[in-house]
Design an enzyme around this catalytic site. Structure first.
Site, PDB file in Angstrom:
ATOM      1  N   ARG A 154      75.847  43.255  54.073  1.00 53.50           N
ATOM      2  CA  ARG A 154      75.577  41.993  54.769  1.00 53.50           C
ATOM      3  C   ARG A 154      76.653  41.211  54.685  1.00 53.50           C
ATOM      4  O   ARG A 154      77.080  40.521  55.481  1.00 53.50           O
ATOM      5  CB  ARG A 154      74.230  41.478  54.231  1.00 53.50           C
ATOM      6  N   ARG A 175      66.582  36.093  44.064  1.00 57.83           N
ATOM      7  CA  ARG A 175      65.440  35.248  45.065  1.00 57.83           C
ATOM      8  C   ARG A 175      64.147  35.830  45.073  1.00 57.83           C
ATOM      9  O   ARG A 175      63.964  37.111  44.794  1.00 57.83           O
ATOM     10  CB  ARG A 175      66.325  35.239  46.288  1.00 57.83           C
ATOM     11  N   ARG A 205      75.349  35.073  65.524  1.00 54.38           N
ATOM     12  CA  ARG A 205      75.928  35.717  64.359  1.00 54.38           C
ATOM     13  C   ARG A 205      77.093  36.628  65.181  1.00 54.38           C
ATOM     14  O   ARG A 205      77.919  37.444  64.417  1.00 54.38           O
ATOM     15  CB  ARG A 205      75.002  36.700  63.794  1.00 54.38           C
ATOM     16  N   ARG A 254      62.814  40.259  48.682  1.00 50.52           N
ATOM     17  CA  ARG A 254      63.165  40.850  50.013  1.00 50.52           C
ATOM     18  C   ARG A 254      63.701  42.237  50.113  1.00 50.52           C
ATOM     19  O   ARG A 254      64.493  42.524  49.086  1.00 50.52           O
ATOM     20  CB  ARG A 254      64.281  39.832  50.709  1.00 50.52           C
ATOM     21  N   LYS A 258      71.391  28.860  53.731  1.00 48.11           N
ATOM     22  CA  LYS A 258      70.752  28.214  55.056  1.00 48.11           C
ATOM     23  C   LYS A 258      69.298  28.022  55.159  1.00 48.11           C
ATOM     24  O   LYS A 258      68.866  26.955  55.665  1.00 48.11           O
ATOM     25  CB  LYS A 258      70.972  29.448  56.261  1.00 48.11           C
TER      26      LYS A 258
END
Ligand code: AP5
Ligand code: MG
Length: 221
Positions: free
Chosen positions: A179, A135, A96, A168, A20
């Protein structure tokens, strides 16, 4: 809808790590669309140690959703900024929950800016875990990297602003699993909600970012 126009009104929805943020950044830089990522806004509030940041951190660190009330209020405030009316918007990570989707409908009706398209980005869970474990993000400008698929030119530092890159805090394997579970429990219903409303386009996000970008463009034409 006028492609390349300044009034696109889109949602990018999908599980963690689906791309996203990567796709929003491409749309922002190439088309000048205003992007609003609820996760990014929370991370900035956490960094600034505001009351909202401290509250959000309690949920984000465990991969849980921040409560609807504060989230809706925060996004409503941003959506009412004049720049949004001028440039259009891409929402990344909001709504969400069904409650958030209903609240968004009211906010946009009030602004006379109805949604055009909801793009559902889709990949399998294994690819998500693979992408998130590699990431890296810039501590200053938020630019996204991936040590395997999109490494920075200089190891550990941002190509754009030279600041250090970091992992992160919610990208730990256990938190990623939570998640994903939360996505299925809450946000999958929001995907159905927009499908029933006739606004949903599904895009395969397992291809390379440029191809995904082109597929999104085709889907919103
Ligand atoms: P948020 O920041 O929204 O996180 P998320 O939804 O878990 O999504 P990510 O940002 O992890 O992934 P992404 O889809 O942006 O993928 P990216 O482009 O980075 O939310 C964080 C937390 O905040 C939530 O858990 C919750 O606690 C809270 N929150 C946020 N919004 C909320 C709301 N509305 N209500 C309540 N709570 C809320 O890509 C991932 C990696 O893959 C990168 O390394 C990238 O380089 C790579 N990659 C991307 N695309 C490709 C590709 N096509 N090919 C190869 N690699 C790719
Ligand atoms: Mg993101």
């Amino acid at each position: 809808m006028g492609l390349g126009s300044s009034t696109m009104r889109l949602i990018f929805i999908g599980p963690p790590g689906v791309g996203k943020g990567t796709q929003s950044a491409l749309f922002a830089s190439r088309m000048g669309i205003f992007t609003l990522s609820s996760g990014e806004i929370f991370r900035k509030e956490i960094e600034a140690q505001t009351d909202l940041g401290r509250l959000a951190q309690r949920y984000i660190q465990h991969g849980e959703l921040v409560p609807n009330g504060v989230t809706i209020e925060m996004m409503a405030k941003r959506l009412r900024e004049p720049e949004v009316r001028k440039k259009g918007f891409i929402l990344d990570g909001f709504p969400r929950t069904i409650k958030q989707a209903e609240a968004l409908e009211e906010i946009l009706a009030d602004l006379e800016m109805p949604l055009e398209t909801v793009v559902s980005l889709e990949v399998n869970d294994q690819l998500i875990v693979d992408r998130l474990k590699d990431r890296l993000g810039c501590t200053k400008c938020g630019e996204n990297y991936n040590s395997k698929s999109k490494p920075p030119t200089r190891d550990g530092f941002c190509d754009k602003c030279n600041s250090p890159l970091m992992v992160r805090s919610d990208d730990q394997p256990e938190t990623i699993r939570e998640r994903l579970r939360i996505f299925r429990e809450n946000t999958a219903d929001v995907v159905d909600y927009y499908d029933k409303a006739g606004l949903l386009k599904r895009v395969d996000s397992s291809r390379d970012p440029e191809q995904v970008y082109q597929d999104i463009l085709t889907s919103i034409k």
